[in-house]
Design a protein around this motif. Structure first.
Motif, PDB file in Angstrom:
ATOM      1  N   ARG A  56     -24.220  22.665 -62.358  1.00 18.53           N
ATOM      2  CA  ARG A  56     -23.909  21.746 -61.246  1.00 18.53           C
ATOM      3  C   ARG A  56     -22.474  21.244 -61.355  1.00 18.53           C
ATOM      4  O   ARG A  56     -21.775  21.088 -60.358  1.00 18.53           O
ATOM      5  N   LYS A  90     -35.755  14.094 -68.475  1.00 17.75           N
ATOM      6  CA  LYS A  90     -35.575  13.682 -69.869  1.00 17.75           C
ATOM      7  C   LYS A  90     -36.487  12.502 -70.197  1.00 17.75           C
ATOM      8  O   LYS A  90     -37.022  12.385 -71.295  1.00 17.75           O
ATOM      9  N   TYR A 139     -27.362  21.161 -65.482  1.00 18.70           N
ATOM     10  CA  TYR A 139     -26.297  20.160 -65.335  1.00 18.70           C
ATOM     11  C   TYR A 139     -24.929  20.819 -65.517  1.00 18.70           C
ATOM     12  O   TYR A 139     -23.988  20.552 -64.755  1.00 18.70           O
ATOM     13  N   LEU A 141     -31.351  16.247 -57.193  1.00  6.42           N
ATOM     14  CA  LEU A 141     -30.886  16.872 -58.450  1.00  6.42           C
ATOM     15  C   LEU A 141     -30.566  15.817 -59.516  1.00  6.42           C
ATOM     16  O   LEU A 141     -30.867  16.013 -60.689  1.00  6.42           O
ATOM     17  N   ILE A 142     -29.965  14.699 -59.118  1.00  6.63           N
ATOM     18  CA  ILE A 142     -29.684  13.641 -60.107  1.00  6.63           C
ATOM     19  C   ILE A 142     -31.007  13.033 -60.585  1.00  6.63           C
ATOM     20  O   ILE A 142     -31.237  12.856 -61.786  1.00  6.63           O
ATOM     21  N   PHE A 153     -21.990   5.307 -61.145  1.00  3.00           N
ATOM     22  CA  PHE A 153     -22.112   6.642 -60.596  1.00  3.00           C
ATOM     23  C   PHE A 153     -22.332   6.544 -59.087  1.00  3.00           C
ATOM     24  O   PHE A 153     -21.750   7.273 -58.297  1.00  3.00           O
ATOM     25  N   SER A 166     -32.877  15.329 -62.836  1.00  2.00           N
ATOM     26  CA  SER A 166     -32.181  15.485 -64.116  1.00  2.00           C
ATOM     27  C   SER A 166     -32.488  14.299 -65.038  1.00  2.00           C
ATOM     28  O   SER A 166     -32.891  14.471 -66.195  1.00  2.00           O
ATOM     29  N   ILE A 167     -32.323  13.090 -64.515  1.00  2.00           N
ATOM     30  CA  ILE A 167     -32.569  11.899 -65.346  1.00  2.00           C
ATOM     31  C   ILE A 167     -34.051  11.810 -65.723  1.00  2.00           C
ATOM     32  O   ILE A 167     -34.414  11.634 -66.891  1.00  2.00           O
TER      33      ILE A 167
HETATM   34  N1  URA Z   1     -27.118  11.632 -65.483  1.00  2.00           N
HETATM   35  C1  URA Z   1     -27.954  12.667 -65.710  1.00  2.00           C
HETATM   36  O1  URA Z   1     -28.616  12.746 -66.743  1.00  2.00           O
HETATM   37  N2  URA Z   1     -28.035  13.632 -64.763  1.00  2.00           N
HETATM   38  C2  URA Z   1     -27.343  13.592 -63.598  1.00  2.00           C
HETATM   39  O2  URA Z   1     -27.495  14.472 -62.781  1.00  2.00           O
HETATM   40  C3  URA Z   1     -26.492  12.500 -63.383  1.00  2.00           C
HETATM   41  C4  URA Z   1     -26.399  11.523 -64.350  1.00  2.00           C
END
Ligand code: URA
Length: 440
Positions: free
Chosen positions: A168, A187, A165, A179-180, A207, A183-184
Motif C-alpha cells: 500500500r 493485529k 502495508y 484498508l486502514i 493520521f 490493518s489495525i
Molecule cells: N496503522 C496501521 O497499522 N495500519 C494502517 O493502515 C495505518 C496505520
C-alpha cells in the motif's frame, strides 16, 4: 477460483464473497498471488470500497494469516487499548497500569514510533534493561501475576498485513478506511484480548486530520471488532496539540510516572482517565461514571503507579528511574526556546512539532534510525496560553548543537501566535460504540 475474476468483480463495484476474500489473503500470504495482482486488488478496494461484512471477513482472514495469541490461560477479562498514533502520546504507560490496578487484565502488544509519531515500545526501552520481548509463557505468567504486560509485536502476527502495508505504501493505497481499519484491527484480533478500546486521534498531529474522517475510521473498526466477537469502542481524542508537555522517550516515561502519581498535566490526565474508564466499562465494571471514579481512585491511592513499577521490575527494567526520573541519563546538550513575539498561541502544527522532536533525535525518519532516548523537548506553553516576547516556550534536549538548531527551527515554524484568544476544542470529541456515535 481465479484472482483475475475477483479483481474484475471488485473493479466493477461488486461485493466479494467470504471465500473470495479468503482466497486473496491466503494466496497473497503464501506468495501464490503476486504483488502486481495484489496491487490491483488494493487499488480496486481503494476506489470501490468494501461493505461492513466484506471488511469484517478481510480483517479476520488477515488476523488468521499468522500466529493468533491464545490468552485463555489468563483468568478474567482481557482488555486491549490501541492508539492510532500521535505526538507526546504516552497514554499506554499510564492507562495499562491504571486499568490493571482496577482489576482488568492487560496483555498488550505495542509498536515502535516512525516519523513524527512515537511508539510505546521505544518509550519502554528508554528504561535501562527493560525487556520488550517475552516468551509466550513469560507473558501469560506475568499477566496472571501482576495483571499486565506490555511487549513488542511478535514476528508472525498478521503477516498478511505486513506484506499488504508495504505494498500500500508504494501504490498510493494507504489512505482507505477499509484498508486502514482492517490493518489495525487484524493485529488487535490476532493479539487475543476479549475487548478493545481504540483511541482514534484527530487533528494536526494525527493520521486522520478531520473529525469526520476520524469518526468514520472509528466506526469501521468498532464494526470489525463487534463482528468478530470482541467488545469494541472508540474515543476520538484531540491531536491538535501534543499530549502533555513532554515529547521524547525518557522525558515521556517521567511524565507518565508523574501522571500516575497525580502530578501530571491536566490534558494528559483527562485523556488517560477517560481511556481507562472506557476499558473498565468494556470489561463490565459499571457505568462510565463508576469506571471513571475507579480510575481516579487508582491514581489517588497510588495503586496505578505501583503496577507500573511492578511491570518494569518484572520485565527486568531498572525501577530506580521510575522512582526518581533524574536518574535517567541526561541529554548531552540542551537549549531554551523563547517566544519570538508576545501574544496568544493560536495553533500548533502538531505533526511539525513531532518532526522537531525527531530532528532532535527522539524519533526515526526511517525504520533503521537509532533513537536517542534522552532527546526531545518539554513544552512550557501550548495552544491558548498568552506568552510575553522572550518568555520560555520549550526546553530542547539533544546529542549536539546541530540537532538543537534543527529542532528549534522546526518547532518555531510549527507554532502560530496572534492577538485573539483561540477557541479550544474538547480533548475527547466523540465516542463510538456498537450503539452509534456521540459527539461532544
Ligand atoms: N496503522 C496501521 O497499522 N495500519 C494502517 O493502515 C495505518 C496505520
Amino acid at each position: 477460483m481465479r484472482m483475475y475474476d475477483i479483481l474484475a468483480k471488485k473493479r466493477d463495484g461488486g461485493t466479494l464473497a467470504a471465500e473470495e476474500i479468503a482466497f486473496v489473503i491466503a494466496g497473497y500470504t503464501s506468495g501464490e498471488i503476486p504483488d502486481y495482482q495484489m496491487a490491483a486488488f488494493l487499488m480496486a478496494v481503494f476506489l470501490r470500497g468494501m461493505d461492513k461484512a466484506e471488511t469484517a471477513v478481510l480483517t479476520d482472514c488477515m488476523a488468521r494469516s499468522g500466529d493468533v495469541v491464545d490468552l485463555s490461560a489468563i483468568a478474567g477479562v482481557k482488555v486491549d487499548k490501541h492508539s492510532t498514533g500521535g505526538v507526546g502520546d504516552k497514554t499506554t504507560l499510564v492507562v495499562a497500569p491504571l486499568a490493571a490496578a482496577c482489576g482488568v487484565k492487560v496483555a498488550k502488544m505495542s509498536g515502535r514510533g516512525l516519523g513524527h509519531t512515537g511508539g510505546t515500545v521505544d518509550k519502554m526501552e528508554a528504561i535501562p534493561h527493560m525487556r520488550t520481548t517475552l516468551s509466550g509463557e513469560e507473558f501469560i505468567r506475568q499477566v496472571n501475576e501482576i495483571g499486565l504486560a506490555v511487549i513488542g509485536q511478535s514476528g508472525n502476527l498478521a503477516p498478511a498485513d505486513k506484506k499488504m502495508y508495504a505494498l500500500r505504501d508504494v501504490t498510493a493505497t494507504v489512505n482507505s478506511i477499509p484498508l486502514i481499519a482492517s490493518s489495525i484491527m487484524s493485529k488487535k484480533l490476532a493479539a487475543g484480548s476479549d475487548a478493545i478500546l481504540l483511541d482514534v486521534k484527530t487533528g494536526s498531529g494525527a493520521f486522520m486530520k478531520t473529525l469526520e474522517d476520524s469518526i468514520a475510521l472509528a466506526a469501521a473498526m468498532v464494526d470489525i471488532g463487534e463482528a468478530n466477537g470482541r467488545r469494541t469502542a472508540a474515543l476520538i481524542t484531540s491531536m491538535d496539540a501534543p499530549l502533555g508537555h513532554a515529547i521524547g522517550n525518557s522525558l515521556e516515561v517521567a511524565e507518565a510516572v508523574a501522571t500516575l502519581q497525580g502530578r501530571g498535566p491536566a490534558d494528559l490526565t483527562e485523556v488517560c482517565l477517560e481511556l481507562c474508564a472506557g476499558m473498565l466499562a468494556l470489561a463490565g465494571q459499571g457505568t462510565h461514571d463508576d469506571c471513571r471514579a475507579k480510575a481516579e481512585g487508582a491514581i489517588a491511592d497510588g495503586s496505578g503507579f505501583a503496577r507500573l513499577r511492578q511491570m518494569v521490575a518484572a520485565q527486568g527494567g531498572d525501577a530506580s528511574v521510575i522512582d526518581d526520573a533524574s536518574r535517567f541519563a541526561p541529554a548531552v546538550a540542551r537549549a531554551e526556546v523563547a517566544a519570538p513575539v508576545a501574544g496568544y498561541i493560536t495553533g500548533m502544527d502538531t505533526e511539525g512539532i513531532g518532526t522537531a522532536a525527531m530532528l532532535l533525535g527522539a524519533g526515526r525518519a526511517t525504520k533503521e534510525d537509532e533513537i536517542d532516548y534522552a532527546a526531545g523537548m518539554v513544552l512550557h506553553a501550548k495552544t491558548g496560553a498568552y506568552v510575553q516576547a522572550g518568555a520560555p516556550l520549550a526546553t530542547l534536549y539533544a546529542a549536539d548543537e546541530k540537532r538543537l538548531g534543527a529542532g528549534r527551527e522546526k518547532l518555531l515554524q510549527s507554532i502560530s501566535f496572534g492577538e485573539k484568544v483561540p477557541a479550544l476544542a474538547p480533548l475527547v470529541l466523540a465516542r463510538v460504540d456498537k450503539d452509534g456515535v456521540r459527539q461532544y
